[in-house]
Write an enzyme that holds these catalytic residues in place. Structure first.
Site, PDB file in Angstrom:
ATOM      1  N   SER A   1       0.892  -1.211   0.046  1.00  0.00           N
ATOM      2  CA  SER A   1      -0.060  -0.073   0.115  1.00  0.00           C
ATOM      3  C   SER A   1       0.851   1.279   0.099  1.00  0.00           C
ATOM      4  O   SER A   1       2.040   1.234   0.429  1.00  0.00           O
ATOM      5  CB  SER A   1      -0.811  -0.065   1.239  1.00  0.00           C
ATOM      6  OG  SER A   1      -1.543   1.382   1.370  1.00  0.00           O
TER       7      SER A   1
ATOM      8  N   TYR B   1      -1.538  -1.181  10.391  1.00  0.00           N
ATOM      9  CA  TYR B   1      -1.675  -1.491   8.860  1.00  0.00           C
ATOM     10  C   TYR B   1      -0.585  -0.516   8.297  1.00  0.00           C
ATOM     11  O   TYR B   1       0.324  -1.213   7.409  1.00  0.00           O
ATOM     12  CB  TYR B   1      -2.869  -0.524   8.430  1.00  0.00           C
ATOM     13  CG  TYR B   1      -3.107  -0.739   6.819  1.00  0.00           C
ATOM     14  CD1 TYR B   1      -3.594  -2.222   6.302  1.00  0.00           C
ATOM     15  CD2 TYR B   1      -2.802   0.194   6.015  1.00  0.00           C
ATOM     16  CE1 TYR B   1      -4.102  -2.008   5.019  1.00  0.00           C
ATOM     17  CE2 TYR B   1      -3.389   0.127   4.674  1.00  0.00           C
ATOM     18  CZ  TYR B   1      -3.539  -1.140   4.090  1.00  0.00           C
ATOM     19  OH  TYR B   1      -4.126  -1.244   2.932  1.00  0.00           O
TER      20      TYR B   1
HETATM   21  N1  LIG Z   1      -8.675  -0.552  -1.968  1.00  0.00           N
HETATM   22  C1  LIG Z   1      -7.603   0.184  -1.484  1.00  0.00           C
HETATM   23  O1  LIG Z   1      -7.543   1.181  -1.926  1.00  0.00           O
HETATM   24  C2  LIG Z   1      -6.263  -0.334  -1.260  1.00  0.00           C
HETATM   25  C3  LIG Z   1      -5.201   0.494  -1.105  1.00  0.00           C
HETATM   26  C4  LIG Z   1      -3.838   0.057  -0.597  1.00  0.00           C
HETATM   27  C5  LIG Z   1      -3.675  -1.258  -0.461  1.00  0.00           C
HETATM   28  N2  LIG Z   1      -5.009  -2.151  -0.660  1.00  0.00           N
HETATM   29  C6  LIG Z   1      -4.547  -3.722  -0.263  1.00  0.00           C
HETATM   30  O2  LIG Z   1      -5.142  -4.496  -1.318  1.00  0.00           O
HETATM   31  C7  LIG Z   1      -5.395  -5.575  -0.767  1.00  0.00           C
HETATM   32  C8  LIG Z   1      -6.967  -6.165  -1.246  1.00  0.00           C
HETATM   33  O3  LIG Z   1      -7.569  -4.954  -0.529  1.00  0.00           O
HETATM   34  P1  LIG Z   1      -9.244  -4.556  -0.968  1.00  0.00           P
HETATM   35  O4  LIG Z   1      -9.412  -3.148  -0.997  1.00  0.00           O
HETATM   36  O5  LIG Z   1      -9.533  -5.261  -2.232  1.00  0.00           O
HETATM   37  O6  LIG Z   1     -10.110  -5.331  -0.032  1.00  0.00           O
HETATM   38  P2  LIG Z   1     -11.242  -6.130   0.272  1.00  0.00           P
HETATM   39  O7  LIG Z   1     -12.276  -5.563  -0.641  1.00  0.00           O
HETATM   40  O8  LIG Z   1     -11.517  -6.151   1.792  1.00  0.00           O
HETATM   41  O9  LIG Z   1     -10.880  -7.545  -0.062  1.00  0.00           O
HETATM   42  C9  LIG Z   1      -9.973  -8.409   0.638  1.00  0.00           C
HETATM   43  C10 LIG Z   1     -10.037  -9.806   0.027  1.00  0.00           C
HETATM   44  O10 LIG Z   1      -9.122 -10.595   1.109  1.00  0.00           O
HETATM   45  C11 LIG Z   1      -9.869 -11.553   1.547  1.00  0.00           C
HETATM   46  N3  LIG Z   1      -9.578 -12.022   2.673  1.00  0.00           N
HETATM   47  C12 LIG Z   1      -9.702 -11.095   3.965  1.00  0.00           C
HETATM   48  N4  LIG Z   1      -9.334 -11.955   4.856  1.00  0.00           N
HETATM   49  C13 LIG Z   1      -8.825 -13.155   4.658  1.00  0.00           C
HETATM   50  C14 LIG Z   1      -8.470 -14.575   5.281  1.00  0.00           C
HETATM   51  N5  LIG Z   1      -8.237 -14.186   6.389  1.00  0.00           N
HETATM   52  N6  LIG Z   1      -8.158 -15.164   4.467  1.00  0.00           N
HETATM   53  C15 LIG Z   1      -8.312 -15.551   3.117  1.00  0.00           C
HETATM   54  N7  LIG Z   1      -8.831 -14.154   2.408  1.00  0.00           N
HETATM   55  C16 LIG Z   1      -9.169 -13.156   3.170  1.00  0.00           C
HETATM   56  C17 LIG Z   1     -11.509 -11.210   1.379  1.00  0.00           C
HETATM   57  O11 LIG Z   1     -12.525 -12.274   1.393  1.00  0.00           O
HETATM   58  P3  LIG Z   1     -13.315 -12.644   2.703  1.00  0.00           P
HETATM   59  O12 LIG Z   1     -13.606 -11.418   3.591  1.00  0.00           O
HETATM   60  O13 LIG Z   1     -14.503 -13.455   2.390  1.00  0.00           O
HETATM   61  O14 LIG Z   1     -12.223 -13.358   3.468  1.00  0.00           O
HETATM   62  C18 LIG Z   1     -11.324 -10.453   0.104  1.00  0.00           C
HETATM   63  O15 LIG Z   1     -11.345 -11.366  -1.058  1.00  0.00           O
HETATM   64  C19 LIG Z   1      -5.002  -5.600   0.678  1.00  0.00           C
HETATM   65  O16 LIG Z   1      -3.946  -6.208   0.988  1.00  0.00           O
HETATM   66  C20 LIG Z   1      -4.991  -4.141   0.984  1.00  0.00           C
HETATM   67  O17 LIG Z   1      -4.298  -3.637   2.176  1.00  0.00           O
HETATM   68  C21 LIG Z   1      -6.186  -1.754  -0.750  1.00  0.00           C
END
Ligand SMILES: NC(=O)c1ccc[n+]([C@@H]2O[C@H](COP(=O)([O-])OP(=O)(O)OC[C@H]3O[C@@H](n4cnc5c(N)ncnc54)[C@H](OP(=O)(O)O)[C@@H]3O)[C@@H](O)[C@H]2O)c1
Length: 268
Positions: A152, A166
């Site tokens: 991130s 985080y």
């Molecule tokens: N969106 C942003 O703006 C942003 C910015 C910077 C970095 N990121 C990073 O990008 C990545 C994805 O984020 P996102 O925004 O797409 O989040 P999200 O929509 O919350 O998706 C998270 C995914 O991970 C799965 N997950 C969560 N806990 C888990 C576990 N214990 N075991 C297996 N699967 C698990 C969730 O499914 P379940 O809930 O069903 O487990 C879901 O498929 C993360 O590492 C986040 O830190 C995101």
């Protein structure tokens, strides 16, 4: 020579947290660029299967749901076991599943530290280790294997939100990317990271629900799209990214590198 630079034809990939958000963008992008099979994981089985069905319907390759919680060593071993049972070789591993926790400094609970550090730092390390066999089997000097960690921008610049674990987890993952790259490049496995800026998702509800407001703080003037995220992941996963080793690529509309930091007249 340059024709198939971004092709993922025939590749086998695993994208953790691929049921929605950034993981789903990457899984779809890999399939659109020719991946044969993309495995996705998440805890919620129905949502994971629904995304696998949707992507399999949309593209020639297959998306396969493996609904497993990877926040524990038992879950990591179970996922690695499932992959090894099905695939002798794994070309691409994307460590994307992540969690966040926000709380005032004076109230910040231990649970909010452990949950985030375990899933965001410990799981990528131990899952990569558990899958080293099939990753090494797929990798060669001509066609390196790929491990892509989703970090991130919060691991590079200081987000004013009180998300202590985080921020530490993502900075840790960025440095872990470099350290693993040193080791695994010897086996022709290239380790890199992507540092996303704001992308609409369940985790980033502000980008999802108040996109126009968030966009004002992004030099590009908008939040990230599926194409922005898939494009970066396809680049790093394909032949095009083979010589990018240990690096973290911000995909953030300029928040990290095209942001004056101080608004107005600057320091003087
Ligand atoms: N969106 C942003 O703006 C942003 C910015 C910077 C970095 N990121 C990073 O990008 C990545 C994805 O984020 P996102 O925004 O797409 O989040 P999200 O929509 O919350 O998706 C998270 C995914 O991970 C799965 N997950 C969560 N806990 C888990 C576990 N214990 N075991 C297996 N699967 C698990 C969730 O499914 P379940 O809930 O069903 O487990 C879901 O498929 C993360 O590492 C986040 O830190 C995101």
């Amino acid at each position: 020579m340059f024709k198939d630079l971004f092709s993922l034809h025939g590749r086998v990939a695993l994208v953790t947290g691929g049921s929605r958000g950034i993981g789903k963008m990457i899984a779809g992008g890999f399939l659109a660029y020719g991946a044969a099979r993309v495995y996705i994981t998440a805890r919620k089985a129905a949502a994971c299967q629904a995304t696998a069905d949707e992507l399999t319907e949309q593209y020639p390759g297959e998306c396969i749901a493996l609904p497993i919680d990877i926040s524990t060593m038992a879950g990591i071993d179970m996922l690695a076991g499932e992959i090894k049972r099905r695939e002798p070789k794994l070309d691409i591993l994307v460590n994307n599943a992540g969690a966040a926790w926000g709380a005032d400094f004076d109230e910040f609970p231990e649970a909010g530290w452990d949950k985030v550090m375990n899933l965001n730092v410990k799981s990528p390390f131990f899952l990569t280790k558990a899958l080293a066999g099939p990753l090494r089997a797929a990798a060669s000097a001509d066609r390196p294997g790929k491990v892509i960690n989703i970090a991130s921008i919060d691991g590079i610049f200081v987000n004013p939100l009180e998300t202590y674990s985080y921020a530490a987890s993502k900075a840790g993952l960025i440095h872990l990317t470099r350290r693993m790259a040193v080791k695994l490049i010897k086996d022709h496995i290239v380790v890199t990271a992507i540092a996303p800026g704001p992308f609409a998702s369940d985790m980033n509800r502000a980008a999802r629900d108040e996109a126009d407001h968030v966009a004002k703080r992004v030099p590009s003037g908008r939040i990230g799209t599926d194409e922005d995220m898939a494009g970066a992941a396809i680049y790093l996963a394909s032949r095009a990214g083979d010589y990018v080793v240990g690096a973290t690529l911000p995909v953030d509309g300029g928040v990290v590198y095209a942001n004056p930091g101080i608004q107005g007249d600057g320091w003087a």
